[in-house]
Design a protein around this motif. Sequence first.
Motif, PDB file in Angstrom:
ATOM      1  N   LYS A 121       0.835  -1.194   0.000  1.00 48.85           N
ATOM      2  CA  LYS A 121       0.000   0.000   0.000  1.00 48.85           C
ATOM      3  C   LYS A 121       0.870   1.245   0.000  1.00 48.85           C
ATOM      4  O   LYS A 121       1.676   1.472   0.910  1.00 48.85           O
ATOM      5  CB  LYS A 121      -0.898  -0.011   1.246  1.00 48.85           C
ATOM      6  N   ASN A 122       0.724   2.059  -1.044  1.00 49.00           N
ATOM      7  CA  ASN A 122       1.377   3.359  -1.083  1.00 49.00           C
ATOM      8  C   ASN A 122       0.605   4.301  -0.169  1.00 49.00           C
ATOM      9  O   ASN A 122      -0.523   4.694  -0.477  1.00 49.00           O
ATOM     10  CB  ASN A 122       1.407   3.885  -2.519  1.00 49.00           C
ATOM     11  N   THR A 123       1.187   4.644   0.961  1.00 44.99           N
ATOM     12  CA  THR A 123       0.489   5.487   1.938  1.00 44.99           C
ATOM     13  C   THR A 123       0.594   6.973   1.607  1.00 44.99           C
ATOM     14  O   THR A 123       0.060   7.803   2.347  1.00 44.99           O
ATOM     15  CB  THR A 123       1.041   5.237   3.351  1.00 44.99           C
ATOM     16  N   SER A 124       1.274   7.305   0.517  1.00 47.85           N
ATOM     17  CA  SER A 124       1.427   8.711   0.133  1.00 47.85           C
ATOM     18  C   SER A 124       0.481   9.055  -1.005  1.00 47.85           C
ATOM     19  O   SER A 124      -0.061   8.173  -1.682  1.00 47.85           O
ATOM     20  CB  SER A 124       2.874   8.986  -0.303  1.00 47.85           C
TER      21      SER A 124
ATOM     22  N   GLU B 266       2.830   9.862  -6.905  1.00 47.46           N
ATOM     23  CA  GLU B 266       3.182   8.726  -7.756  1.00 47.46           C
ATOM     24  C   GLU B 266       4.630   8.334  -7.485  1.00 47.46           C
ATOM     25  O   GLU B 266       5.501   9.196  -7.354  1.00 47.46           O
ATOM     26  CB  GLU B 266       2.995   9.115  -9.230  1.00 47.46           C
ATOM     27  N   LEU B 267       4.876   7.030  -7.401  1.00 48.23           N
ATOM     28  CA  LEU B 267       6.211   6.528  -7.080  1.00 48.23           C
ATOM     29  C   LEU B 267       6.752   5.711  -8.244  1.00 48.23           C
ATOM     30  O   LEU B 267       6.038   4.885  -8.825  1.00 48.23           O
ATOM     31  CB  LEU B 267       6.166   5.660  -5.826  1.00 48.23           C
TER      32      LEU B 267
ATOM     33  N   LYS C 220      10.098   2.213  -6.865  1.00 51.17           N
ATOM     34  CA  LYS C 220      10.223   2.273  -5.413  1.00 51.17           C
ATOM     35  C   LYS C 220      10.825   0.960  -4.906  1.00 51.17           C
ATOM     36  O   LYS C 220      10.349  -0.124  -5.238  1.00 51.17           O
ATOM     37  CB  LYS C 220       8.852   2.504  -4.786  1.00 51.17           C
TER      38      LYS C 220
ATOM     39  N   PHE D 195       4.063   2.851  -8.279  1.00 48.09           N
ATOM     40  CA  PHE D 195       2.776   3.000  -7.599  1.00 48.09           C
ATOM     41  C   PHE D 195       2.082   4.268  -8.069  1.00 48.09           C
ATOM     42  O   PHE D 195       2.726   5.303  -8.234  1.00 48.09           O
ATOM     43  CB  PHE D 195       2.961   3.109  -6.078  1.00 48.09           C
TER      44      PHE D 195
ATOM     45  N   ASN E 264      -1.596   6.537  -3.515  1.00 48.10           N
ATOM     46  CA  ASN E 264      -2.450   5.750  -2.620  1.00 48.10           C
ATOM     47  C   ASN E 264      -2.802   4.353  -3.159  1.00 48.10           C
ATOM     48  O   ASN E 264      -3.720   3.705  -2.651  1.00 48.10           O
ATOM     49  CB  ASN E 264      -3.751   6.499  -2.299  1.00 48.10           C
TER      50      ASN E 264
ATOM     51  N   GLN F  84      10.023  11.021  -2.931  1.00 44.18           N
ATOM     52  CA  GLN F  84       9.777   9.601  -3.240  1.00 44.18           C
ATOM     53  C   GLN F  84      10.380   8.704  -2.169  1.00 44.18           C
ATOM     54  O   GLN F  84       9.764   7.732  -1.726  1.00 44.18           O
ATOM     55  CB  GLN F  84      10.406   9.257  -4.598  1.00 44.18           C
TER      56      GLN F  84
ATOM     57  N   ALA G  22       8.286   8.545   0.960  1.00 44.61           N
ATOM     58  CA  ALA G  22       7.002   7.844   0.887  1.00 44.61           C
ATOM     59  C   ALA G  22       7.114   6.452   1.521  1.00 44.61           C
ATOM     60  O   ALA G  22       8.073   5.719   1.267  1.00 44.61           O
ATOM     61  CB  ALA G  22       6.543   7.727  -0.564  1.00 44.61           C
TER      62      ALA G  22
ATOM     63  N   ILE H 167       5.732   2.591   2.239  1.00 46.25           N
ATOM     64  CA  ILE H 167       4.940   1.491   1.688  1.00 46.25           C
ATOM     65  C   ILE H 167       4.580   0.530   2.816  1.00 46.25           C
ATOM     66  O   ILE H 167       5.464   0.010   3.495  1.00 46.25           O
ATOM     67  CB  ILE H 167       5.695   0.736   0.579  1.00 46.25           C
TER      68      ILE H 167
END
Length: 431
Positions: free
Chosen positions: A36-39, A42-43, A46, A96, A99, A421, A424, A426
């Motif tokens: 889960k990308n908690t930010s 866009e990553l 990562k 990612f 979110n 980045q 952020a 994960i």
Amino acid sequence: MKSTIKLYASTAFSVLIFASCQAQQKLSKENKIVLKNTSNIELFQKAIAVKRSQLTINKDSGNYPVLLFKNDTIPVQVNDLNSDGKWDELFFVTDFSPNEEKTIVLNWSNKDPKYPIKTSVRFGKREGKNLPVHPDTQEVLMADQVHKKLGYQKYQTDGPTWENDKVGFRHYLDGRNSKDVFGKKLPGITPEDVGINSKGAVEDNYHVMYDWGRDIFPVGNSAGLGGFALLTNDNKIKRLGILAADTLNTIEKTTFKIVSEGPVNSVLSYNYQNWKASGNKYQAQETTSIWPGMYGYKNTVSLNGLKGNEMLLVTLSNLNNQNPLQVIEAGDFVCFIQHDKLTYERQWILGTAVIVPKNVYKGYMEAPKTGQLTDSYLIKLKTKNNEQISYYPIAGWELSADTNFKDSVYFTNYVTNLAKQLSAKIKVSIK
């Protein structure tokens, strides 16, 4: 008869497919990695490390991990970080959306998937002046075995090199412990014979341009891009190691090892035993990690033997820099950014930067004009015994794949966006 054989073969094939699907479903149920990308940003590529302890590993699983996301295979490798012969983590990179939550299926294969090679480490050494260089994975260097004392350069490219698909670096293992930059024009891994000639002798043949690129960064008496030093309790700057003309190291014993080398991650380790500085002896540990997509690497340092208010100094060589230093906060980090003709003889534009954690940042200073450590900005980081501090040295050359690095605003934006980045988080869960 032919129809019977065909029907039998078809039935057998169907049974095999059904059995395979059943096995895969069973395995997948135990090894679904949810990321889960908690930010809300866009990553890109990562870095993700999943601990072995988080996974359910069957005894009859194959040796090679295979990660599937929808219809795509994600290149992945296992890393044995403590060298006990048993892997500790799965390592891979993935993109990612803001979110985004991704469910990735982990399977195992007995056959090596042979993912594209996007990281590498090279280390060569010779045991005598007239002996050829041979590849190796480790080294022990005692205080009296430095370059000047030996009378010859023992190491290919003065020490190990590491690279990804964007840029390369090298470490002066000969006692200087500086960090240098290889500018890469092509994404492929550089040739194995960089730094040696056809007879296997050490040769400085990388300060000329090749199709792949060249060494572009002057280091001098600095510690280069991302080296480190110590600000002692008596407010003295102490270099990790020595200069090229010195015959005795300030470090009693240096142990180097290639921890891991794979398609998506390469890791190097340095242990500095009994580093003498201001009457004290310090122990230092350094781990360098590189993965695809980033014009830089991750460096992690920990110190032991601290007596009071010593500070870790991270170095940013400012040789050939004639432009103001930029210091910009971004995410969880502070970015130190230079952009000028920082290359040899000011021939090309190069952006260099160091991204340091904001929570331990305590300002910076310039190195003195003379002495053991010069030509540098020294970034002060507060540290405690055995505390690991990670930072990121970055290098963007105008002749690299991204030619926009010739523009200072573009490079600054690249560095600050990268810091965001890296900030952020994960969230990793296993189902």
